[in-house]
Design an enzyme around this catalytic site. Structure first.
Site, PDB file in Angstrom:
ATOM      1  CG  PHE A 136      -1.814   1.267   1.219  1.00  0.00           C
ATOM      2  CD1 PHE A 136      -2.967   1.293   0.454  1.00  0.00           C
ATOM      3  CD2 PHE A 136      -1.470   2.401   1.939  1.00  0.00           C
ATOM      4  CE1 PHE A 136      -3.774   2.430   0.405  1.00  0.00           C
ATOM      5  CE2 PHE A 136      -2.275   3.549   1.893  1.00  0.00           C
ATOM      6  CZ  PHE A 136      -3.428   3.552   1.134  1.00  0.00           C
ATOM      7  CG  ASP A 221       5.745   3.537   1.879  1.00  0.00           C
ATOM      8  OD1 ASP A 221       5.773   4.271   2.880  1.00  0.00           O
ATOM      9  OD2 ASP A 221       4.712   3.330   1.207  1.00  0.00           O
ATOM     10  CE  LYS A 250      -0.850   5.945   7.521  1.00  0.00           C
ATOM     11  NZ  LYS A 250      -0.593   5.112   6.349  1.00  0.00           N
TER      12      LYS A 250
HETATM   13  C1  LIG Z   1      -0.795   5.337   4.961  1.00  0.00           C
HETATM   14  C2  LIG Z   1       0.278   4.928   4.040  1.00  0.00           C
HETATM   15  C3  LIG Z   1       0.537   5.657   2.860  1.00  0.00           C
HETATM   16  C4  LIG Z   1      -0.319   6.802   2.423  1.00  0.00           C
HETATM   17  O1  LIG Z   1      -0.259   7.897   3.304  1.00  0.00           O
HETATM   18  P1  LIG Z   1      -1.349   9.050   3.210  1.00  0.00           P
HETATM   19  O2  LIG Z   1      -0.840  10.080   4.183  1.00  0.00           O
HETATM   20  O3  LIG Z   1      -2.666   8.470   3.589  1.00  0.00           O
HETATM   21  O4  LIG Z   1      -1.348   9.544   1.812  1.00  0.00           O
HETATM   22  C5  LIG Z   1       1.602   5.255   2.089  1.00  0.00           C
HETATM   23  N1  LIG Z   1       2.368   4.207   2.424  1.00  0.00           N
HETATM   24  C6  LIG Z   1       2.144   3.493   3.535  1.00  0.00           C
HETATM   25  C7  LIG Z   1       3.059   2.359   3.874  1.00  0.00           C
HETATM   26  C8  LIG Z   1       1.088   3.815   4.365  1.00  0.00           C
HETATM   27  O5  LIG Z   1       0.844   3.086   5.467  1.00  0.00           O
END
Ligand SMILES: *Cc1c(COP(=O)(O)O)cnc(C)c1O
Length: 400
Positions: A136, A221, A250
């Site tokens: 994701f 990521d 986050k």
């Molecule tokens: C939540 C998340 C995203 C996206 O972040 P947003 O601030 O919602 O755009 C991307 N990568 C990972 C691993 C995530 O958990």
């Protein structure tokens, strides 16, 4: 209490399956409704409130900056941004940082950087990004292409080209998919939405070696796994590897929206004035809070204490699984990003609702996984309360 995707009295677009519940204040690991009902927050706004709610240091940093200056744009230098960039780059052993406002935006920027760098060093056509099964990376169009969830793409095509998926954790498949036209391998060291999947031993090292062999970049990521959640500042540090790009959001702002990409110097230099931008990215408010977040994470002994909490949680979860091996098929994840893979007779949506009714907030993930994302500061008493709510829940479902 039923989840609904829309409430007839709401003008908010029905893109979320929201609980019919809202909070008016928070303190530490707890959230409170208007009628002062307390909920233990093991969701943390999806891995965001790493110091829980109403942390006095973050609140003070935000207030102080709010009294001075909110926004100037990146037409001018922003001292707090330069300070945070230096600090983050130092931690990641990289040199350049780009600031934005969210995880999707940060990943999107990292992909642009990887493509630009390969374009400049290897020529046209080296734009492919290899992603992992179950990944994701966010909800922009390009990050939908990077995310391995076909449902999220439904009706939004065509997707941007150049994204491919290989099974998470499988180095042979990864190597088979590698070729000269790959710009980067993009991976979450611990997958969050995909079901709290920690990279198997040796996987991150294997990716690093394969990336070196094929001359492509490694994008970590760390939007969900980073900022202390695994007991390391960045989850990849457990594997002792060096990514070329590290993506954060986050937890970086502890609740204030902010995202960042940390990059190797030559990757940053392949970008240049005008190559990318953001009106709000790195604004003084976000930078003041994120610097305070980093202060907290850098405090002597903080991550050591997080590792102790991780060990407690691990002990509790192991006990639970021993007690109900048919209900909890597997324990997953790492650190304070943990998942309970539930038996097929328990739907994770139902479990999340039932636990919410017991005033414990959790988050569902793919693969019928119940995800726990407590604040990094959760204390032993609150961890025991979480365990007790889970115990009651599983003893109840075991009885039915
Ligand atoms: C939540 C998340 C995203 C996206 O972040 P947003 O601030 O919602 O755009 C991307 N990568 C990972 C691993 C995530 O958990």
């Amino acid at each position: 209490m039923a989840d609904q995707s829309a409430y007839s009295d709401s003008a908010v677009m029905p893109t979320y399956g929201r609980a019919n519940l809202s909070f008016v204040r928070g303190q530490g690991s707890w959230l409170y409704t208007a009628d002062d009902k307390a909920y233990l927050d093991c969701a943390t706004g999806i891995a965001v409130n790493i110091f829980g709610h109403n942390d006095p240091r973050l609140t003070a940093a935000l207030h102080q900056q709010a009294d001075k200056l909110w926004h100037t744009s990146n037409l001018y230098r922003i001292p707090e941004q330069e300070r945070l960039a230096t600090r983050l780059a130092g931690h990641a052993k990289l040199e350049h940082v780009f600031f934005c406002n969210s995880g999707a935006e940060a990943n999107e920027a990292a992909v642009k950087m990887a493509r630009r760098f390969k374009n400049r060093t290897s020529g046209e056509g080296c734009y492919k990004i290899l992603c992992a099964g179950g990944s994701f990376h966010g909800r922009t169009l390009a990050m939908l292409a990077a995310t391995d969830k076909p449902l999220f793409r439904d009706g939004f095509g065509p997707m941007p080209l150049g994204f491919e998926h290989v099974p998470f954790g499988n180095l042979n498949s990864l190597r088979d998919a590698l070729s000269d036209d790959v710009a980067a391998i993009m991976v979450e060291p611990v997958q969050g939405e995909g079901g709290a999947n920690a990279a198997p031993d040796g996987y991150m090292q294997g990716i690093r070696a394969a990336a070196d062999e094929y001359g492509c970049l490694l994008i970590a990521d760390e939007v969900q796994s980073g900022m202390g959640r695994t007991g390391h500042l960045f989850a990849y540090q457990a594997a002792d590897i060096q990514p070329d790009l590290v993506v954060l959001a986050k937890g970086l702002g502890g609740g204030f929206p902010v995202g960042a990409v940390i990059a190797r110097r030559d990757i940053g230099e392949a970008m240049g004035p005008g190559s990318h931008g953001s009106t709000f990215g790195g604004n003084p408010l976000a930078m003041a809070v994120a610097n305070a977040v980093l202060d907290g994470l850098e405090e002597d002994g903080f991550l050591v204490a997080v590792r102790e909490r991780i060990a407690s949680l691990d002990g509790y979860l192991t006990q639970l699984q021993h007690a109900w091996p048919e209900k909890i098929i597997e324990l997953r994840g790492a650190g304070l990003l943990r998942g309970l893979r539930l038996g097929d007779d328990i739907a994770v949506g139902e479990a999340t609702r039932a636990l919410r009714d017991r005033h414990l907030l959790c988050v569902p993930a793919a693969d019928n996984v119940l995800r726990l994302l407590p604040p990094l500061t959760i204390n032993e008493d609150d961890l025991a309360i979480a365990q007790s709510a889970l115990e009651h829940f599983f003893s109840e479902v075991a009885a039915t």
